[in-house]
Scaffold this motif. Structure first.
Motif, PDB file in Angstrom:
ATOM      1  N   THR A  62       0.849  -1.199   0.000  1.00  0.00           N
ATOM      2  CA  THR A  62       0.000   0.000   0.000  1.00  0.00           C
ATOM      3  C   THR A  62       0.875   1.236   0.000  1.00  0.00           C
ATOM      4  O   THR A  62       0.668   2.165  -0.785  1.00  0.00           O
ATOM      5  N   SER A  88      -5.439 -12.620  -1.164  1.00  0.00           N
ATOM      6  CA  SER A  88      -5.985 -11.703  -0.166  1.00  0.00           C
ATOM      7  C   SER A  88      -5.050 -10.520   0.092  1.00  0.00           C
ATOM      8  O   SER A  88      -5.524  -9.434   0.437  1.00  0.00           O
ATOM      9  N   GLU A  91      -5.907  -8.011  -2.490  1.00  0.00           N
ATOM     10  CA  GLU A  91      -7.229  -7.475  -2.140  1.00  0.00           C
ATOM     11  C   GLU A  91      -7.105  -6.414  -1.048  1.00  0.00           C
ATOM     12  O   GLU A  91      -7.661  -5.319  -1.162  1.00  0.00           O
ATOM     13  N   GLN A  92      -6.366  -6.714   0.007  1.00  0.00           N
ATOM     14  CA  GLN A  92      -6.180  -5.761   1.115  1.00  0.00           C
ATOM     15  C   GLN A  92      -5.425  -4.520   0.659  1.00  0.00           C
ATOM     16  O   GLN A  92      -5.787  -3.393   1.015  1.00  0.00           O
ATOM     17  N   ARG A  95      -7.673  -2.346  -1.632  1.00  0.00           N
ATOM     18  CA  ARG A  95      -8.734  -1.694  -0.861  1.00  0.00           C
ATOM     19  C   ARG A  95      -8.168  -0.492  -0.106  1.00  0.00           C
ATOM     20  O   ARG A  95      -8.767   0.589  -0.100  1.00  0.00           O
ATOM     21  N   THR A  98      -7.338   2.353  -2.724  1.00  0.00           N
ATOM     22  CA  THR A  98      -8.530   3.043  -3.235  1.00  0.00           C
ATOM     23  C   THR A  98      -9.249   3.821  -2.138  1.00  0.00           C
ATOM     24  O   THR A  98      -9.819   4.879  -2.419  1.00  0.00           O
ATOM     25  N   ASP A  99      -9.209   3.341  -0.897  1.00  0.00           N
ATOM     26  CA  ASP A  99      -9.798   4.104   0.216  1.00  0.00           C
ATOM     27  C   ASP A  99      -9.093   5.444   0.381  1.00  0.00           C
ATOM     28  O   ASP A  99      -9.723   6.441   0.695  1.00  0.00           O
ATOM     29  N   ALA A 104     -15.508   5.818  -2.555  1.00  0.00           N
ATOM     30  CA  ALA A 104     -15.895   4.410  -2.475  1.00  0.00           C
ATOM     31  C   ALA A 104     -16.947   4.050  -3.523  1.00  0.00           C
ATOM     32  O   ALA A 104     -16.957   2.936  -4.046  1.00  0.00           O
ATOM     33  N   VAL A 107     -15.363   2.944  -7.005  1.00  0.00           N
ATOM     34  CA  VAL A 107     -14.437   1.819  -7.105  1.00  0.00           C
ATOM     35  C   VAL A 107     -15.158   0.634  -7.733  1.00  0.00           C
ATOM     36  O   VAL A 107     -16.228   0.242  -7.279  1.00  0.00           O
ATOM     37  N   ARG A 109     -14.565  -3.413  -9.457  1.00  0.00           N
ATOM     38  CA  ARG A 109     -13.683  -4.575  -9.537  1.00  0.00           C
ATOM     39  C   ARG A 109     -14.225  -5.491 -10.615  1.00  0.00           C
ATOM     40  O   ARG A 109     -15.424  -5.769 -10.647  1.00  0.00           O
ATOM     41  N   VAL A 123      -8.940  -3.593 -10.511  1.00  0.00           N
ATOM     42  CA  VAL A 123      -9.687  -2.578  -9.768  1.00  0.00           C
ATOM     43  C   VAL A 123      -9.455  -1.248 -10.465  1.00  0.00           C
ATOM     44  O   VAL A 123      -8.347  -0.959 -10.910  1.00  0.00           O
ATOM     45  N   CYS A 125     -10.774   3.125 -10.379  1.00  0.00           N
ATOM     46  CA  CYS A 125     -11.516   4.222  -9.769  1.00  0.00           C
ATOM     47  C   CYS A 125     -10.911   5.543 -10.230  1.00  0.00           C
ATOM     48  O   CYS A 125      -9.784   5.573 -10.723  1.00  0.00           O
TER      49      CYS A 125
END
Length: 189
Positions: A62, A88, A91-92, A95, A98-99, A104, A107, A109, A123, A125
């Motif tokens: 991230t 995962s 995925e984490q 997320r 994008t947060d 939200a 976004v 997928r 993904v 956005c």
């Protein structure tokens, strides 16, 4: 003279359009996207080495993604992220990214499965919070630099339990076992 002026004007428009084109993989694109595809986390790991088996991998990726995006991209661009494995950790990571950067509600997928990567996804956005993300990223770096996160999350050297006696040359007569070739260990026969 008019023809050369039009040619020069057209060239300058094309050049200025590509000035803000962003692609982590180096693929040709235009300034409408901030393209971190394909294989986003793999490409980020090409910029900074993250040892296999590290803890805190989603947080590390991230931070790497935010560093790249906030320095290279701009509000209004469409952010594209891609996971080849569909795990995962991706995925984490996606997320959290994008947060930080998008609404939200915007976004989306989509599955991008192939025979080789049946769980892959993308993904996307619209980037709207670059400046806020830059400030939060700077504060996070002051609190705990990325290099320290990677160092603290790295697996310890030497996974073997010191109480176990590894099969050595003296036990096997200097022979290599099939299991040792595969990294599985094994006993001498």
């Amino acid at each position: 003279m008019t023809t050369s002026f039009l040619t020069l004007a057209a060239a300058s428009v094309l050049i200025s359009t590509n000035v803000h084109a962003v692609s982590l993989s180096g693929r040709p694109t235009d300034d409408s996207v901030c393209d971190l595809t394909p294989m986003t986390t793999y490409r980020l790991s090409q910029k900074v080495f993250v040892p296999a088996g590290s803890s805190g991998v989603p947080e590390i990726y991230t931070r790497l993604a935010l560093q790249f995006i906030t320095s290279q991209c701009k509000n209004g661009q469409i952010l594209l992220l891609h996971s080849d494995l569909g795990n995962s950790e991706d995925e984490q990571t996606f997320r959290a990214v994008t947060d930080e950067l998008c609404s939200a509600a915007e976004v989306s997928r989509a599955a991008t499965e192939t025979v080789e990567y049946p769980h892959s996804f993308q993904v996307r956005c619209r980037l709207i919070k670059i400046q806020d993300a830059k400030q939060r990223l700077a504060a996070a770096e002051r609190s705990k630099p990325l290099e320290l996160m990677i160092k603290e999350g790295a697996p310890p050297n030497g996974h073997a339990d010191s109480s176990e006696k590894p099969a050595g040359k003296e036990e096997c007569g200097g022979k290599i076992t099939f299991g040792s070739l595969l990294g599985l260990g094994g006993h001498c026969r």
